[in-house]
Design an enzyme around this catalytic site. Sequence first.
Site, PDB file in Angstrom:
ATOM      1  N   ASN A  65       0.811  -1.216   0.000  1.00  0.00           N
ATOM      2  CA  ASN A  65       0.000   0.000   0.000  1.00  0.00           C
ATOM      3  C   ASN A  65       0.845   1.267   0.000  1.00  0.00           C
ATOM      4  O   ASN A  65       0.490   2.265   0.612  1.00  0.00           O
ATOM      5  CB  ASN A  65      -0.925  -0.002   1.219  1.00  0.00           C
ATOM      6  CG  ASN A  65      -1.885  -1.164   1.173  1.00  0.00           C
ATOM      7  OD1 ASN A  65      -2.563  -1.377   0.178  1.00  0.00           O
ATOM      8  ND2 ASN A  65      -1.920  -1.948   2.232  1.00  0.00           N
ATOM      9  N   CYS A  66       1.950   1.231  -0.696  1.00  0.00           N
ATOM     10  CA  CYS A  66       2.892   2.345  -0.745  1.00  0.00           C
ATOM     11  C   CYS A  66       2.750   3.066  -2.087  1.00  0.00           C
ATOM     12  O   CYS A  66       2.344   2.472  -3.087  1.00  0.00           O
ATOM     13  CB  CYS A  66       4.311   1.786  -0.590  1.00  0.00           C
ATOM     14  SG  CYS A  66       5.627   3.016  -0.707  1.00  0.00           S
ATOM     15  N   GLY A  67       3.098   4.323  -2.108  1.00  0.00           N
ATOM     16  CA  GLY A  67       3.098   5.069  -3.358  1.00  0.00           C
ATOM     17  C   GLY A  67       4.082   4.518  -4.382  1.00  0.00           C
ATOM     18  O   GLY A  67       3.995   4.826  -5.564  1.00  0.00           O
TER      19      GLY A  67
END
Length: 179
Positions: free
Chosen positions: A58-60
């Site tokens: 769930n990271c950019g």
Amino acid sequence: MRSSFLFAATAVSFFSLASEACPDYLNTEMRKLGSKEVINFCEAYPDRPLFIVNTASNCGYTHQLSGLEQLHQKYEAKGLVVLGFSSDDFFQEEDNEEDAAEVCFGKYEVTFPVMATSSVRGDTANPVFKALGEAKGYPRWNFSKYVVSADGEVVAKFRSDVSPDSPKVRATLASVLEP
């Protein structure tokens, strides 16, 4: 009978030398993400350069999984092993391991090995990242990248914002791959 003994002794000597050549931090076992399969890095990838990345679902920067897969496809035949290490050290990994595996293997269709979620920094870091951190600095965010030569030397570290297909990464990989 004597030749069998000599063969066995030679085999033991060979495997002893091979395990001595592998650095301690890679002579460890870790479980693959979403699996019961365990990998010992020295046994699975002897004398092969590694491109090691701490990942999160769930990271950019999660989209970099696509670029990592492209590197894996492009350089696997030349000996490179891309290894992902799922981590929640920055609170951006799925709570459920099956969901994290779905992001990696389903959504991004990753075929390179990704290890089960573990810590990648500080006193609680897994053995691989403890050595990487001591050599080049611990990850400051998800998708930090490390290049390790075939003999286990930590050659380079790249920040999260350096994409897997950047010229710097490709040049460094070229320096550790067989011609």
